[in-house]
Design a protein around this motif. Structure first.
Motif, short mmCIF file in Angstrom:
data_model
loop_
_atom_site.label_atom_id
_atom_site.label_comp_id
_atom_site.label_asym_id
_atom_site.label_seq_id
_atom_site.Cartn_x
_atom_site.Cartn_y
_atom_site.Cartn_z
N THR A 331 0.83 -1.21 0.00
CA THR A 331 0.00 0.00 0.00
C THR A 331 0.86 1.25 0.00
O THR A 331 0.60 2.21 -0.73
CB THR A 331 -0.92 0.01 1.24
N LEU A 334 2.53 1.79 -3.45
CA LEU A 334 1.60 2.33 -4.44
C LEU A 334 1.32 3.81 -4.18
O LEU A 334 1.30 4.63 -5.10
CB LEU A 334 0.29 1.53 -4.42
N ARG A 335 1.11 4.14 -2.92
CA ARG A 335 0.79 5.52 -2.56
C ARG A 335 1.99 6.44 -2.82
O ARG A 335 1.83 7.54 -3.36
CB ARG A 335 0.39 5.58 -1.09
N TYR A 336 3.17 5.99 -2.45
CA TYR A 336 4.36 6.82 -2.62
C TYR A 336 4.66 7.04 -4.10
O TYR A 336 4.91 8.16 -4.54
CB TYR A 336 5.56 6.17 -1.93
N ASN A 337 4.65 5.96 -4.87
CA ASN A 337 5.01 6.07 -6.28
C ASN A 337 3.96 6.80 -7.10
O ASN A 337 4.26 7.29 -8.19
CB ASN A 337 5.26 4.68 -6.87
N SER A 338 2.74 6.89 -6.60
CA SER A 338 1.70 7.62 -7.33
C SER A 338 2.00 9.11 -7.36
O SER A 338 1.46 9.85 -8.18
CB SER A 338 0.33 7.38 -6.69
N ARG A 339 2.91 9.57 -6.47
CA ARG A 339 3.29 10.98 -6.43
C ARG A 339 4.26 11.32 -7.55
O ARG A 339 4.45 12.48 -7.89
CB ARG A 339 3.96 11.31 -5.10
#
Length: 340
Positions: A331, A334-339
């Motif tokens: 999780t 995914l959240r970090y790389n979405s930035r």
């Protein structure tokens, strides 16, 4: 104190301690009146009284500290901000640090700046109360620079002070306070940190900027590649054989990098251009591509880990305390790389 917003190097974060201090330094003449006004109105309570106590205990020391911040730490602060982030700051770090070092050399330059911190120098000279033993440095035309020391202090009936100076060759002369202020005071300092290895890593990381490879094509040789062993993850990769493979692909890398150029002042523009180049050319030099991924994962700052901590705190509260580690990791990734 100034009825104006603080001047900052960043539009996205809170002011650093040094930025606040720099703004105080630029308005130091108003500081005493401002603190007394706060105290008279009961604003700030214990904090205001503590600030007043600090100011009154040694205002000269405080003023010198702020002056030093203006002289040297502004450039250091700017460089610090330039090294923050999670793009390819590692590749630009050497260039940024060299700019900072050039500023330091300018300060040390006798011809350009008399080897002094200008604001500190002015504050000290205007506040100077010489004592016996104070060392000075004076240049005598045609004879060079000599170190001298105050040997005695005498006061005339008129109240004027005279200072007896003795130089290393035994010569003596007498000066008044204004004459004394015209010469350089001497001091020594010791290095607190050894950044030799970090500096070397930053220098070597430039190899993975294809514009550097293009610019320095005639200078980059096997010795440069062998020095990459100083970057520990590269030295350990593939059971220590990666460095040898990089030597074998060096000519191909230099050929592919030929003619490439990009913007170095903006880290986002730089990162996009360099990463795009590696995506387009990496398959032809697989060992260099692997090494680039390793180097690009290095960070000259703690921003990445701090952002991970912030994301964890935001995403997983008390009710998720029992979440499985692999779920948390996936999780967060995914959240970090979405930035990006």
């Amino acid at each position: 104190m100034t009825n104006r917003a603080l001047v900052s190097f960043s539009n996205t974060r809170w002011w650093s301690k040094q930025e606040v201090e720099n703004n105080i330094a630029l308005n130091f003449g108003q500081l005493s009146r401002f603190l007394e006004l706060l105290d008279s109105r009961g604003i700030g309570d214990a904090t205001t009284k503590k600030l007043l106590s600090i100011y009154k205990s040694d205002p000269l020391k405080l003023k010198v500290s702020f002056a030093a911040g203006l002289d040297g730490l502004l450039s250091m602060l700017k460089t610090t901000y330039e090294l923050e982030g999670d793009r390819l700051e590692i590749v630009l770090a050497f260039r940024r640090i060299e700019t900072l070092r050039a500023y330091g050399r300018q300060l040390l330059s006798v011809s350009e700046n008399r080897g002094l911190l200008p604001n500190v120098d002015v504050v000290i000279r205007m506040s100077l109360e010489p004592t016996v033993g104070l060392a000075i440095k004076k240049e005598f035309a045609g004879h060079g620079v000599f170190l001298g020391k105050i040997m005695s202090i005498d006061k005339e009936d008129t109240g004027k002070w005279w200072y007896q100076i003795e130089y290393g060759d035994g010569d003596r002369e007498t000066m008044d306070i204004e004459e004394l202020r015209a010469f350089d005071l001497t001091w020594t300092c010791e290095a607190c940190y050894d950044c030799t290895h970090s500096y070397l890593v930053f220098e070597l990381a430039q190899l993975f900027d294809p514009s550097f490879g293009s610019l320095k094509a005639g200078e980059i040789d096997a010795t440069w590649v062998q020095r990459l062993a100083a970057i520990v993850p590269l030295a350990r990769e593939a059971e220590g054989s990666l460095i040898t493979k990089l030597e074998g692909e060096l000519a191909a890398y230099i050929t592919l990098a030929s003619g490439f150029c990009c913007e170095h002042n903006d880290v986002d523009t730089f990162s996009d251009a360099v990463l795009s180049w590696w995506r387009n050319n990496g398959t032809e030099i697989p060992s260099w591509s692997l090494a680039a991924r390793i180097v690009f994962s290095l960070s000259p700052n703690s921003c990445t880990s701090e952002r991970v901590f912030s994301l964890l705190s935001d995403m997983f509260g008390d009710k998720q305390i029992g979440a499985m580690a692999d779920y948390v990791q996936a999780t967060l990734m995914l959240r970090y790389n979405s930035r990006l």
